[in-house]
Design a protein around this motif. Sequence first.
Motif, mmCIF file in Angstrom:
data_model
loop_
_atom_site.group_PDB
_atom_site.id
_atom_site.type_symbol
_atom_site.label_atom_id
_atom_site.label_comp_id
_atom_site.label_asym_id
_atom_site.label_seq_id
_atom_site.Cartn_x
_atom_site.Cartn_y
_atom_site.Cartn_z
ATOM 1 N N ILE A 56 -16.753 -33.204 -30.737
ATOM 2 C CA ILE A 56 -17.339 -34.142 -29.613
ATOM 3 C C ILE A 56 -16.305 -34.157 -28.678
ATOM 4 N N GLN B 202 -15.725 -30.146 -20.974
ATOM 5 C CA GLN B 202 -16.357 -30.586 -19.911
ATOM 6 C C GLN B 202 -15.793 -31.199 -18.717
ATOM 7 N N PHE C 115 -21.657 -38.374 -13.732
ATOM 8 C CA PHE C 115 -21.753 -37.622 -14.740
ATOM 9 C C PHE C 115 -20.542 -37.632 -15.813
ATOM 10 N N SER D 167 -20.117 -39.539 -19.859
ATOM 11 C CA SER D 167 -19.513 -39.083 -21.153
ATOM 12 C C SER D 167 -18.167 -39.797 -21.551
ATOM 13 N N THR E 143 -19.216 -43.247 -23.044
ATOM 14 C CA THR E 143 -19.611 -42.898 -24.561
ATOM 15 C C THR E 143 -18.546 -42.536 -25.509
ATOM 16 N N ASP F 3 -26.327 -35.186 -20.310
ATOM 17 C CA ASP F 3 -24.968 -34.809 -20.504
ATOM 18 C C ASP F 3 -24.686 -34.543 -22.049
ATOM 19 N N GLN F 4 -24.010 -33.576 -22.415
ATOM 20 C CA GLN F 4 -24.113 -33.291 -23.886
ATOM 21 C C GLN F 4 -23.413 -34.187 -24.775
ATOM 22 N N THR F 5 -22.207 -34.752 -24.283
ATOM 23 C CA THR F 5 -21.507 -35.750 -24.959
ATOM 24 C C THR F 5 -22.402 -37.003 -25.412
ATOM 25 N N CYS F 6 -23.195 -37.694 -24.412
ATOM 26 C CA CYS F 6 -23.984 -38.677 -24.723
ATOM 27 C C CYS F 6 -25.146 -38.166 -25.629
#
Lengths: 167, 611
Positions: free
Chosen positions: A56, A63, A89, A93, A96, B372-375
């Motif tokens: 991740i 990313q 955006f 992330s 998170t 969003d791929q992380t989330c």
Amino acid sequence: MPASTAAAREQDTKSEDGSATGFTLADFGDSIDASTFEQILEMDDDEEEREFSRSIVYDFFTQADGTFKNMDNELANGNLGRLSELGHFLKGSSATLGLAKVQASCEKIQHYGAQKDETGNSKVDDKDLCLKNCRTEIARAKTDFKEAERLLKRFYHDDGTGAGASA
Amino acid sequence: MDGNAANNSSDFVRKLYKMLESPQDESVVRWGNEGDSFVVLENEKFTKHILPKHFKHSNFASFVRQLNKYDFHKVRHNNEEGGQSPYGAGAWEFKHPDFKMNNKDALDNIRRKAPAPRKPNAMAEELIPTQQMDLVNTQLVATQQQLQQLQERYNELSMHHSMLLQELIGVQKTVVNHEHVMQYVMNFLTTVDAQRRRESKVGGGVNPFGNGSDPSRPGAQVQFDESADIPASPLQHATKLLNEVNADHMLNTRNLEQMNEQQMRQNASLTTPPPDIHAARNGIRSTSRGALPHSATSSSSMSYSELDNLVYPIGQTQGIDPMYSEHVHNIPYPMPSKATEGTVAPPEGRKKSTTIDPGWVRQPQILLVEDDQTCRRIGGRFLYAFHCAIDSALDGLEAVNKLNGGAKYDLILMDIIMPNLDGVSATHLIRQFDNTPIIAMTSNIRSDDISMYFQHGMNDVLPKPFTKEGLLNMLEKHLSHLKKQPPGLDTNSMAPPGKRSLKADESPTTSPAALSNWNSPSGIAGISPASNPTEDHFMHAVHNNANYQQGMQPGPNYNAGGAMGAPSRLQQSQPNQHRRNISDISGGPGEMSDPKRQMYGQQVHLQRPPP
């Protein structure tokens, strides 16, 4: 089978903090929110390898790099709307993962891009000023990101001191 | 989420299996003779060469520790049988019932053990002496009796309350009738007045009371007709005023009826609002509504003394709702706390464990809509840890298409800002044909944002960055119907342990200090916690009537019946005004409560989205 199920639990105590090798969550300081990050670490199957969280985090690096590149392009084009979107955006992330500083900068980029002040409350009409604000904030976000990246790589024993980690 | 199926067996176990598949290492590590265990024949070589290859470390102790975590056990050979392992003295043999040669499918069953803190508690559970169990049992029975008493008392009070309301409505109607009488009197006075003026005009000095004389009578008739044409008598002004007053009374009656209806529904939902908040919020209700929970508290406190040592926390809880899981769990049992924790896992045990089984009846199907791929990955992983099945969509459009294509979910987690189609628009579209609960996942949680989410049919808000606890609370709140019902206890009482401690996180605001969810309708914080449990429990109460057992006075039956009956009766009389009136009455809470009430209305009206 004459097996006694007395587990080899006595082995447990010996290498209790083998995974961290001295670098702990506390060392993240204020650039990474430890409790947010910790709950992702809890999802790891294996505390030695941390395959899930590692992937991740490393995907996030990619990313973020890509997003910063896009930001630079849009900055050159003067496209405030896109900058706001990109800020939003990356904010999601980074939040998170607990990258508090990056998150804060990205939120400001989102606001500046939407032609607002840094809190997002009042309107700013001067487009050039907004672009200038975006430029400063993107630079700050990049610095914050680099710092977080450095810390995270240390956490994952990927800071050039040898890949395999635990000795 | 990528590779859910593959993820079912853990990385460690898969690697272990793979390690045993390479034949060139057979002299060092291999399957046991029976194929149901594996043996490390040469410890040193294994540690130096094989561990690094597969597990990126060379620490035999931590390898063993890892094995232990997955519930592998070292096989020991007892002295009676020669004390020797068939594989040699230095060999380590490990075993797990699901780890077998040529049976890759069983690997899925090998999961990491629950964290260590659980162990001692589990032991404690086994050690509870029978008399303590008896004690618990009697206490349970007593508690149930107490609940029943409270329930009965509550029902009784609700009944009294609605009787009072009806009485009040009756009184109001009488007042209205009085108004009518007064109007008649006014009319009569008007005619008398007109007549007198007419007579003084026409007849000059004629005695105004000359009605008795024959010739003046026809004149009086004429005047009566004319008086209808003549507007400007002060008496007529008075009449007008009276009329206006009258209209107001009519309105009040309607309000009361609405209140009555609402009260019924509140009863059905079994969530008694705390009186003080309502009192503060709107004056009208405070008089009628506030009285109920207060008296409930005081009266129930009388019964405390009868039930020797079983006590509800007096004072803190006003308007006890016996069915509400939180209270059932909050009952302080006067018994050794260890024993309690033995039957119910301690809250902190839950926080640490990697996978938490909230005890679903079946696996909930969750749709995660997130660009969003992380989330997405982290959210998906959390959901997986909560034993949910996850489907994901990259934007609103994909989500709408999935649902349009007939996919069924128990819950949808929806990001707001997404490319192609944003979350709010997607929800709006989905609401045209589907009522799956949709939770907004967003960092935009300003009050106007939130009210917009609700207006477009979203059911709740999960602020980003979300926490595991926040997510779990959402699941438990909106999927309570999928939770296992414990045997022997009533409906939804057995909320998972630790719910209480996590409660603070439940409110979707950033302030974790929000009150527990049933008395927090203050500002944004309150919206979802206040409205949604109400809905849940309302639905619950209706659905679970059958489960509701133990011979308790069936509160939900009574109340649900009331709720179904009363509104329909009232709605027949004024079908179109229903929603407007509710918000009219509430006045006080202001704009923010509107979406909530609308949603509430939607729920009751079988979830038709507003056009």
